[in-house]
Design a protein around this motif. Structure first.
Motif, short mmCIF file in Angstrom:
data_model
loop_
_atom_site.label_atom_id
_atom_site.label_comp_id
_atom_site.label_asym_id
_atom_site.label_seq_id
_atom_site.Cartn_x
_atom_site.Cartn_y
_atom_site.Cartn_z
N UNK A 88 -52.07 85.70 -15.05
CA UNK A 88 -51.94 85.55 -13.60
C UNK A 88 -52.98 84.57 -13.10
N UNK A 89 -52.57 83.68 -12.20
CA UNK A 89 -53.57 82.77 -11.65
C UNK A 89 -54.45 83.53 -10.67
N UNK A 90 -55.69 83.10 -10.54
CA UNK A 90 -56.60 83.82 -9.66
C UNK A 90 -56.13 83.74 -8.21
N UNK A 91 -55.39 82.66 -7.89
CA UNK A 91 -54.88 82.52 -6.53
C UNK A 91 -53.87 83.62 -6.21
N UNK A 92 -53.00 83.90 -7.19
CA UNK A 92 -51.93 84.87 -6.95
C UNK A 92 -52.42 86.31 -6.92
N UNK A 93 -53.42 86.61 -7.76
CA UNK A 93 -53.76 88.01 -8.02
C UNK A 93 -54.07 88.79 -6.74
N UNK A 94 -54.95 88.24 -5.90
CA UNK A 94 -55.40 88.99 -4.73
C UNK A 94 -54.31 89.25 -3.70
N UNK A 95 -53.24 88.47 -3.76
CA UNK A 95 -52.16 88.64 -2.78
C UNK A 95 -51.48 90.00 -2.93
N UNK A 96 -51.69 90.63 -4.09
CA UNK A 96 -51.09 91.94 -4.32
C UNK A 96 -51.63 93.00 -3.34
N UNK A 97 -52.80 92.73 -2.78
CA UNK A 97 -53.33 93.67 -1.78
C UNK A 97 -52.38 93.73 -0.59
N UNK A 98 -51.86 92.57 -0.20
CA UNK A 98 -50.94 92.53 0.93
C UNK A 98 -49.65 93.28 0.61
N UNK A 99 -49.25 93.26 -0.68
CA UNK A 99 -48.03 93.95 -1.09
C UNK A 99 -48.25 95.45 -1.22
N UNK A 131 -49.85 96.76 -3.69
CA UNK A 131 -49.83 97.11 -5.11
C UNK A 131 -51.21 97.36 -5.68
N UNK A 132 -52.24 96.90 -4.98
CA UNK A 132 -53.59 97.19 -5.43
C UNK A 132 -54.49 97.21 -4.21
N UNK A 133 -55.71 97.69 -4.39
CA UNK A 133 -56.59 97.83 -3.23
C UNK A 133 -57.80 96.92 -3.28
N UNK A 134 -58.18 96.48 -4.49
CA UNK A 134 -59.45 95.76 -4.62
C UNK A 134 -59.27 94.49 -5.45
N UNK A 135 -59.93 93.42 -5.01
CA UNK A 135 -59.87 92.17 -5.75
C UNK A 135 -61.20 91.46 -5.61
N UNK A 136 -61.88 91.26 -6.75
CA UNK A 136 -63.20 90.64 -6.68
C UNK A 136 -63.05 89.12 -6.78
N UNK A 137 -63.43 88.43 -5.71
CA UNK A 137 -63.35 86.97 -5.72
C UNK A 137 -64.26 86.41 -4.62
N UNK A 138 -64.62 85.14 -4.77
CA UNK A 138 -65.60 84.51 -3.88
C UNK A 138 -65.10 84.37 -2.45
N UNK A 139 -66.01 83.95 -1.57
CA UNK A 139 -65.68 83.84 -0.15
C UNK A 139 -64.54 82.85 0.10
N UNK A 140 -64.44 81.81 -0.75
CA UNK A 140 -63.40 80.81 -0.50
C UNK A 140 -62.00 81.36 -0.70
N UNK A 141 -61.89 82.58 -1.24
CA UNK A 141 -60.57 83.14 -1.48
C UNK A 141 -59.80 83.36 -0.18
#
Lengths: 313, 456
Positions: B288-299, B301-311
């Motif tokens: 999974x690309x790092x760009x895609x992964x965190x979008x699952x919070x909106x779906x 499907x997950x609650x937490x995603x560790x990534x920098x401020x630019x995310x």
């Protein structure tokens, strides 16, 4: 920029001026040499010198400062990661030319003189117009994986088909069992190159004199022996040229691997590894050594290719 | 083979015409310079032009800037230079390039560097200084750096005891993205210690859903998000001093410290109960690309995603990113609530020329004036400049980042893989971390990275 162009024009001007001044019996020969001069100079500066320089640098360490003998080559042929790179390159160069030429040949014969010939040819030729990077991106979507979960939809065609057939989605590009991921990358390259093989071979097939074919028909040969006894021998040299050209292209494969897996999951090949050693790992020596290995592998194929073309001509 | 039988004169004429045509058509292409001076409406409200008089009369001069900051983030950059250009009459020629990091080295080595480069990694900065083309920062810039930044930041711009580059922007990597709305609905609270974070993850996992979503895919650079995780845990479990030694290779990479950090990360990323919400099993982290992964919070499907401020920029437009909105981030907690290690990154302003106008521009960029101008002009940007007024930041994530950076307890450390030699920091560490995610054990992983370390 502009000054470089002006300089270019000036050099050309001088050469053309000198050429127009040459008189005498052997003037044509002299003009020929004069025209060759810039090419030879540019080849020396742009090809021969960098080539020799690369060989020289391959005996130095990462920074290019300390002489380390053949250590870089030792790494290429002993290190586990590098061996997998070599292995993958061999798989690529064994499979791609044969399969792509095979598909191209069969396709060229099948559509030859059919009603939809040009349309059918356009279909298989189209991928050639797509850059390797774009093809990589397209096929990445084909292989895309999504888990087998309720509110999750597959977005990759292959995995969607697997799901329709009742299977579980597979992480296609990560699985390196039986080299699955490397083979899937090879599919992409063949998809692009089969059109090239088809075009060249189709032209060769069309060049077979009609008399020979008619004579064979009158003798009542079966389609199979027509293929084996007439078509194949007539296009033999063309097949060799296509095979070798594809082999050279395959050895240099880079874009497909880089865009689709970045060389991860044991899918790297020499050209990609060379790039990542030079740019990412900052290891000049090893990168140069990889480039030399690539060069050594390509050379015999090129020599063979040139001889074939000469024989044909 | 083309049957060249014509007179030599006609050949000359033909070749001449061809080359002339070529020259003109190429020249036409070459001269098409993009016009970068867009809006004339300068945000020059209230900047003090007199400070630039110390650099002499600069009217009509040009400073070229080369950077990896490209559209759309380059617009606020260019806009923030307008007051300077108005004050001094200097033109700033801005050139953004996605492959900046490789090209700048080529340009420096080839002897055609820009006047100013924004270098995003201290390691690259050292490589550039080693080419001999870089110039030390003028005293005025050095003074400003002492005044507006912490000692740690100044040290990152220093090579062999000489100060070269003042910091420009900054980003905070120790962030965990989550949905405040979702947290409220389900009664979760933002954790303040590492143990809390673990407990929260367990609590979410107990409901049957996967708490974390993660992706480390980034094309050629696949694997770097894991290195950020490992660095964050290195900093938290072993402390900043050990972290510094680890980065400089004064302790081995396969020592107990990094093994512990990898194992701690493994408890999250290689835990089937924790990952990978909406994306698959543990292995899907690698695909999974790092760009895609965190979008699952909106779906959901997950609650937490560790990534920098630019995310923040990755969420679709219209997403409510704020403290009580759909998406927000919290500080990845330290071991206890009082220690605040912060992992982050930033760019540094390195000059390759010491003309007065270049110095003046360097000086301008190192002031709090510029930091506040830039803050007003952009969203998704923050600096560790102490003169930066938080009220000038508009974006809630920028405010959060600035607060984390300016926290008196904060112990800032630069992204470690960015400072290690390229053979490790941008090759072995990435590759091995990727192999580690898809099944390689920790010992093999750290041993392989240790082997890749260049021998001195």
């Amino acid at each position: 920029m502009l000054s470089a162009l002006l300089l270019f024009a000036a050099v050309l001007g001088v050469i053309l001026f000198l050429a127009s001044r040459v008189r005498g019996k052997r003037s044509d020969t002299w003009v020929g040499y004069l025209y060759l001069l810039p090419v030879v100079l540019l080849l020396a500066v742009g090809l021969v010198y960098p080539g020799l320089r690369t060989v020289y640098e391959s005996f130095f360490d990462a920074q290019g400062s300390a002489f380390i003998g053949v250590d870089n080559y030792k790494t290429i042929f002993t290190d586990g990661d590098q061996l997998s790179v070599l292995g993958n390159t061999i798989i690529w160069v064994l499979i791609v030319p044969v399969v792509a030429t095979g598909i191209g040949l069969v396709y060229a014969i099948l559509v030859d003189k059919s009603r939809f010939e040009s349309f059918a040819k356009a279909l298989i030729f189209l991928p050639m117009a797509i850059s390797m990077v774009a093809a990589g991106v397209i096929w990445k979507f084909m292989y895309e994986y999504r888990p087998d979960q309720q509110n999750v939809k597959q977005i990759g065609l292959i995995n969607q088909i697997i799901v329709w057939l009742g299977g579980k989605p597979v992480q296609l590009l990560i699985t390196d069992t039986a080299k699955l991921n490397t083979l899937l990358l090879i599919v992409v390259f063949i998809w692009i190159q089969a059109g090239f093989a088809m075009t060249i071979l189709s032209a060769a097939i069309k060049a077979i004199p009609d008399e020979i074919i008619e004579a064979a028909r009158l003798d009542g040969v079966s389609p199979w022996s027509m293929f084996v006894k007439i078509t194949l021998p007539s296009v033999r040299t063309t097949i060799v040229v296509v095979l070798t050209t594809l082999a050279i292209g395959t050895l240099k494969v880079f874009d497909v691997v880089r865009t689709m897996t970045g060389g991860n999951f044991r899918t790297s090949v020499i050209a990609n590894e060379f790039y990542s050693q030079l740019i990412r790992a900052d290891n000049q020596g090893l990168a140069a050594a990889l480039a030399v290995v690539l060069f050594v592998l390509v050379t015999p194929i090129i020599v063979y290719n040139i001889r074939q073309v000469r024989q044909e001509a | 083979m083309f049957g060249l039988r014509g007179s030599s004169r006609s050949r000359v004429a033909l070749a001449g015409a061809l080359s002339a045509g070529l020259v003109f058509s190429l020249a036409a292409c070459g001269d098409d310079k993009s016009d970068s001076s867009g809006s004339t409406d300068a945000a020059s409200a209230g900047i003090d032009c007199s400070v630039f008089s110390q650099f002499g009369d600069l009217k009509g001069k040009t400073v070229s800037v080369y950077t990896g900051i490209v559209t759309p983030e380059d617009t606020p950059q260019k806009k923030s230079y307008e007051p300077f250009e108005k004050c001094t009459g200097v033109t700033v020629k801005y050139e953004g390039d996605k492959s900046f990091e490789t090209q700048i080295l080529v340009r420096a080595k080839a002897g055609s560097p820009p006047d100013i480069a924004y270098v995003p990694q201290p390691g690259l900065l050292q490589q550039l200084v080693a080419t001999g083309a870089a110039k030390e920062a003028p005293k005025e810039v050095s003074d400003n750096t002492d005044k507006f930044w912490g000692k740690d930041w100044k040290a990152y711009g220093t090579v062999d005891g000489k100060f070269y580059a003042a910091p420009l922007g900054a980003n905070v990597k120790s962030l965990v993205w989550y949905s405040p709305k979702d947290f409220k609905d389900k009664g979760y609270t933002v954790p303040t210690t590492l143990d809390d974070l673990k407990a929260l993850s367990d609590k979410i996992a107990a409901t049957g859903s996967k708490p974390w979503c993660a992706g480390i895919g980034s094309g050629d650079a696949t694997g770097w998000p894991v290195t950020d995780w490992v660095e964050d845990f290195m900093l938290r479990l072993s402390g900043a001093e050990t972290y510094d030694k680890w980065v400089k290779h004064e302790i081995p990479f396969n020592g107990p410290e990094s093994t512990a950090a990898f194992n701690a990360v493994g408890e999250y990323l290689k835990n089937d109960k924790y990952v990978n919400g909406g994306l698959g099993d543990v292995k899907s982290v690698a695909s999974t690309t790092f760009q895609d992964a965190g979008l699952q919070i909106l779906e959901g499907n997950c609650s937490l995603h560790r990534q920098a401020s630019f995310y923040a920029a990755n969420f679709p437009q219209g997403t409510d990113i704020s403290e009580n909105g759909q998406i927000y981030a919290f500080y990845l907690p330290g071991k206890d609530a009082t220690t605040k290690p912060v992992l982050g990154g930033g760019e540094f302003v390195l000059a390759f020329a010491d003309r007065p106008e270049v110095k003046a521009f360097q000086y301008f960029l190192s002031t709090d004036t510029w930091a506040n101008l830039k803050a007003k002009a952009s969203s998704g940007w923050v600096s560790a400049n102490k003169g930066l007024k938080i009220e000038n930041l508009t974006n809630p994530i920028d405010v959060l980042s600035a607060k984390i950076l300016q926290d008196p307890n904060a112990q800032f450390r630069f992204d470690g893989s960015d400072m290690m030699p390229a053979a490790v920091g941008s090759n072995a560490f990435w590759k091995q971390a990727t192999a580690w995610i898809i099944g390689q054990d920790t010992t093999t992983t750290v041993n392989n990275i240790e082997t890749a370390w260049p021998k001195k």
